[in-house]
Write a protein that holds these residues in place. Structure first.
Motif, short mmCIF file in Angstrom:
data_model
loop_
_atom_site.label_atom_id
_atom_site.label_comp_id
_atom_site.label_asym_id
_atom_site.label_seq_id
_atom_site.Cartn_x
_atom_site.Cartn_y
_atom_site.Cartn_z
N ASP A 1 0.83 -1.21 0.00
CA ASP A 1 0.00 0.00 0.00
C ASP A 1 0.86 1.26 0.00
O ASP A 1 0.50 2.27 -0.61
CB ASP A 1 -0.96 0.00 1.19
CG ASP A 1 -0.25 -0.09 2.53
OD1 ASP A 1 0.47 -1.07 2.75
OD2 ASP A 1 -0.41 0.82 3.36
N TYR A 2 2.01 1.20 0.64
CA TYR A 2 2.94 2.35 0.65
C TYR A 2 3.48 2.56 -0.76
O TYR A 2 3.54 3.71 -1.26
CB TYR A 2 4.07 2.08 1.63
CG TYR A 2 5.01 3.24 1.89
CD1 TYR A 2 4.90 4.01 3.04
CD2 TYR A 2 6.03 3.56 1.00
CE1 TYR A 2 5.77 5.06 3.30
CE2 TYR A 2 6.90 4.61 1.23
CZ TYR A 2 6.77 5.36 2.39
OH TYR A 2 7.65 6.41 2.62
N VAL A 3 3.88 1.47 -1.43
CA VAL A 3 4.43 1.58 -2.78
C VAL A 3 3.38 2.16 -3.72
O VAL A 3 3.68 3.06 -4.52
CB VAL A 3 4.91 0.20 -3.27
CG1 VAL A 3 5.37 0.28 -4.73
CG2 VAL A 3 6.04 -0.32 -2.38
N ARG A 4 2.14 1.66 -3.62
CA ARG A 4 1.09 2.17 -4.51
C ARG A 4 0.82 3.65 -4.29
O ARG A 4 0.47 4.37 -5.23
CB ARG A 4 -0.20 1.37 -4.31
CG ARG A 4 -0.15 -0.04 -4.89
CD ARG A 4 -1.54 -0.65 -4.95
NE ARG A 4 -2.17 -0.74 -3.64
CZ ARG A 4 -2.07 -1.80 -2.83
NH1 ARG A 4 -1.36 -2.86 -3.22
NH2 ARG A 4 -2.68 -1.82 -1.67
N SER A 5 0.97 4.10 -3.05
CA SER A 5 0.67 5.52 -2.76
C SER A 5 1.85 6.44 -3.07
O SER A 5 1.76 7.66 -2.86
CB SER A 5 0.26 5.69 -1.29
OG SER A 5 1.33 5.33 -0.43
N HIS A 6 2.96 5.88 -3.58
CA HIS A 6 4.12 6.68 -3.98
C HIS A 6 4.54 6.31 -5.41
O HIS A 6 5.63 5.79 -5.64
CB HIS A 6 5.29 6.47 -3.01
CG HIS A 6 5.02 6.98 -1.63
ND1 HIS A 6 4.31 6.27 -0.69
CD2 HIS A 6 5.37 8.16 -1.04
CE1 HIS A 6 4.23 6.98 0.43
NE2 HIS A 6 4.85 8.12 0.24
N PRO A 7 3.67 6.59 -6.38
CA PRO A 7 4.00 6.24 -7.76
C PRO A 7 5.10 7.17 -8.31
O PRO A 7 5.25 8.30 -7.84
CB PRO A 7 2.68 6.45 -8.50
CG PRO A 7 1.98 7.53 -7.71
CD PRO A 7 2.36 7.25 -6.27
N PRO A 8 5.86 6.71 -9.27
CA PRO A 8 6.89 7.58 -9.88
C PRO A 8 6.26 8.78 -10.57
O PRO A 8 5.15 8.70 -11.11
CB PRO A 8 7.57 6.66 -10.90
CG PRO A 8 7.22 5.26 -10.47
CD PRO A 8 5.88 5.36 -9.83
N GLY A 9 6.97 9.90 -10.52
CA GLY A 9 6.53 11.10 -11.22
C GLY A 9 6.95 11.06 -12.68
O GLY A 9 7.50 10.06 -13.16
N PRO A 10 6.69 12.15 -13.42
CA PRO A 10 7.06 12.20 -14.85
C PRO A 10 8.54 11.93 -15.10
O PRO A 10 8.91 11.45 -16.18
CB PRO A 10 6.67 13.63 -15.25
CG PRO A 10 5.64 14.04 -14.25
CD PRO A 10 6.01 13.36 -12.98
N ASP A 11 9.37 12.23 -14.11
CA ASP A 11 10.82 12.00 -14.28
C ASP A 11 11.24 10.59 -13.86
O ASP A 11 12.44 10.28 -13.84
CB ASP A 11 11.62 13.03 -13.49
CG ASP A 11 11.29 13.00 -11.99
OD1 ASP A 11 10.41 12.21 -11.58
OD2 ASP A 11 11.92 13.77 -11.23
N GLY A 12 10.26 9.76 -13.49
CA GLY A 12 10.58 8.40 -13.10
C GLY A 12 11.00 8.24 -11.65
O GLY A 12 11.29 7.12 -11.20
N LYS A 13 11.04 9.33 -10.88
CA LYS A 13 11.46 9.28 -9.49
C LYS A 13 10.24 9.23 -8.55
O LYS A 13 9.18 9.77 -8.87
CB LYS A 13 12.30 10.52 -9.14
CG LYS A 13 13.59 10.66 -9.94
CD LYS A 13 14.60 9.63 -9.53
CE LYS A 13 15.93 9.80 -10.24
NZ LYS A 13 16.64 11.03 -9.83
N VAL A 14 10.43 8.59 -7.40
CA VAL A 14 9.42 8.65 -6.35
C VAL A 14 9.84 9.70 -5.33
O VAL A 14 11.04 9.96 -5.16
CB VAL A 14 9.23 7.28 -5.65
CG1 VAL A 14 8.68 6.26 -6.64
CG2 VAL A 14 10.52 6.80 -5.02
#
Length: 647
Positions: A182-195
């Motif tokens: 659930d933590y991973v899903r709530s921190h998706p990568p941004g347009p630059d590929g970074k979380v």
């Protein structure tokens, strides 16, 4: 009958209405104090004290509202209005504390025939007036007033710089390896590929506990340990210098000497001795805990020579999983926020014989905030607000704030819990067990304020006991977050509804015994830092060097150059020199808890006896006497020593 609680009306209004209410409180306080001073002798003590009590209550309640707004309101204009109002209100409180005319009237009152709480209150008032410098010459009183006013402003700036500095680190998605789904899903990568991971608690604590990437943990740890730098460098220095000047002006060797004098511990020397006593008692256990962490680290890094501070949470969790068969991630699904909240309400309702009624239409300052009334039968006890999830410019830790001070037959107490727990939304708001403990802890403060908010005098209401006792009731309530029977009333899997197995809770309790030595020594580092910052000469004091010195003395973790933990250590403003109070209170809390161990955790009989003896009197008695009333004896260290040595 007490008036209906409505303090939130003055927290949810426009800034100009808030300012007007603060000005009215100032006017009411000034008018009451002038009336008090003009009372002709001989003065009726009850009549005189009622006038004084209402005048100062108007002032303290307005200041409390301002503090809630300053720490939590989403509107910047309201926060600024609250800061300005709080300064004016605190300035008048200082002015009153230095008014020799007020002191002389109180000193003239014959309270020998009054009840014990009234005599206790007057004794405390006279002591506090003397400690404020009321009996000094006019030049000294003028300088004290100027310093007190400056300290309000500096403290607000120190807190504001902490509250406003949320840092973010950018990491590759691989840095989330080890984090719950659930933590991973709530921190998706941004347009630059970074979380992006922030230093707010719901991001920070799970990441430092579960992220396998040590370099990523280090990056976030360093960001968190740099908050409020460089802004608070000069601010903290000003705080130390002005408090030192104020203390020495009043005849004390240091601010630490001044701050400890009216506490249970009585002196800064006793505080220092207490810190050393606890540090010595936990030293060998701390050494063993650290060695266990280092051995675990060497499984991943065979050449490791030390445990770095950003390793501690991760390695601690690994040791508990591998050596104690306890997986802290596996129990998160049993601690969904809304279930935990209801569990706290249900348990305390059963124990203390009260009920809670949600107020869906009550005015609140943010949509996340919930309002509740608390009743005993059909008699209302008070009102409280839960402001439990992080947002921008909000207080970053967990605390109970006063919203209104209660008084018998006149006003009901009101309080706010301000925390930073996960927020229900697209993902379930799953909590760590330490979050559950924090919830119980802060709710303990809230109940103390509400149950103690029915004293004859507002000046004795709520948590107005000695400051180094205040944490004991909250620390004791944490015990219900560790009890099998209590946990199984609400710790249910958010999907299946299955109760948290008793065997798992027992493994958790055994695992919790690991790391206790490190935890206690870390607390003694914080306590020693707060004490030493305020008992050393501040001119030329290198605060970072002091952190380096004390961290090396009390903990096995080396100081990390380029970090500035002390600049975001908010307790250095509010608690100043007396952070030791957390461990001092824990000694008492462990002793209080022995009664519940004997009579049953879910038994209302000891809980309600405790409520009557310890919580309801507020500040009407010395804390040691409140504890004695409940235990039937003086408190001692035996229960604490048993806890420290367990496991």
């Amino acid at each position: 009958m007490p008036a209906t609680p409505d303090a939130a009306r003055l927290v949810t209004c426009p800034p100009e209405v808030f300012r007007h209410a603060s000005e009215e409180a100032l006017a009411k306080a000034r008018s009451g104090i002038e009336r008090f001073k003009s009372l002709p002798a001989p003065r009726n003590p009850r009549e005189a004290l009622e006038i004084y009590d209402e005048a100062t209550a108007a002032l303290s309640d307005a200041s409390a509202r301002a503090s809630v707004v300053r720490h939590s309101h989403p509107d910047a204009a309201m926060r600024q209005s609250a800061e300005t109002s709080e300064q004016e209100l605190e300035n008048l409180a200082t002015e009153i504390s230095l008014d020799r005319g007020v002191y002389d009237v109180i000193a003239s009152l014959d309270v020998s025939q009054e009840d014990a709480p009234t005599r206790k209150w007057v004794e405390k008032l006279l002591r506090d007036f003397r400690r404020s410098g009321v009996d000094r010459d006019q030049a000294t009183r003028n300088r004290v007033k100027a310093l007190q006013e400056e300290l309000v402003r500096i403290g607000q700036e120190f807190d504001r710089n902490i509250r406003g500095d949320v840092r973010t680190v950018e990491l590759p998605p691989s840095a989330l390896d080890g984090l719950p789904a659930d933590y991973v899903r709530s921190h998706p990568p941004g347009p630059d590929g970074k979380v992006r991971i922030t230093t707010d608690y719901p991001d920070l604590v799970p990441f430092m506990t579960y992220a396998r990437d040590g370099s990523a943990r280090e990056k976030l740890w360093r960001a968190n340990r740099s908050r409020a730098y460089p802004r608070n460098v000069a601010v903290l220095q000003s705080l130390l210098e002005r408090r030192h000047e104020l203390a020495t002006l009043l005849g004390y060797a240091s601010w630490a000497a001044y701050a400890t004098e009216d506490k249970m511990i009585r002196s800064e020397r006793n505080a220092g001795d207490f810190i050393e006593k606890i540090a010595a008692a936990s030293g060998e256990r701390c050494r063993r805990d650290y060695q266990t962490l280092l051995e675990r680290k060497r499984k991943d890094e065979p050449g490791a020579s030390q445990v770095d501070p950003w390793d501690q949470g991760f390695l601690d969790d690994r040791v508990k999983a591998e050596q104690y068969s306890f997986d802290s991630q596996a129990i998160r699904p049993y601690f969904e926020y809304t279930r935990v909240k209801q569990g706290v309400l249900d348990l305390t309702s059963q124990l203390f014989g009260v009920s809670y009624r949600r107020l869906p239409d009550a005015p609140v300052w943010h949509p996340d905030v919930e309002a509740y009334d608390i009743f005993q039968g059909e008699t209302q006890v008070g009102r409280f607000y839960l402001d439990m999830h992080p947002r921008a410019d909000k207080y970053k830790h967990a605390a109970q704030f006063t919203l209104a001070t209660g008084k018998q037959d006149r006003r009901l107490p009101e309080a706010v819990l301000m925390c930073n727990f996960p927020k229900p939304g697209a993902e379930p708001a799953l909590m760590l067990h330490r979050d559950v403990e924090t919830f119980f802890h802060e709710f303990g403060h809230l109940l103390h304020h509400l149950f103690g908010g029915h004293t004859r005098w507002a000046g004795l209401s709520g948590v107005r006991t000695e400051w180094d006792f205040v944490e004991a009731p909250s620390q004791m309530l944490e015990e219900w977050a560790r009890d099998v029977g209590a946990l199984q009333t609400f710790a249910k899997h958010y999907q299946s509804g299955e109760s948290l197995p008793a065997e798992t809770i027992q493994r958790m309790r055994r695992a919790d015994d690991f790391g206790k030595g490190l935890h206690v020594r870390q607390q003694m580092f914080y306590a020693a830092l707060s004490l030493e910052l305020y008992r050393r000469e501040p001119k030329g004091l290198d605060t970072t060097a002091l952190v380096r010195e004390l961290q090396g003395k009390y903990t096995p973790f080396p100081y990390v150059e380029g970090t500035y933990f002390h600049l975001s250590f908010g307790h250095l403003d509010g608690y100043s020199a007396i952070y030791y109070t957390y461990m001092w209170s824990l000694v008492i809390a462990k002793d209080l808890f022995t009664v519940f161990q004997d009579k049953g955790m879910l038994n209302p009989e000891p809980a309600q006896a405790y409520r009557r003896a310890v919580l309801e009197p507020g500040g009407s008695k010395d804390a040691a006497l409140l504890v004695k009333d409940f235990l039937g004896r003086d408190y001692d260290f035996r229960a604490y020593e048993t806890w420290l040595n367990a496991g």
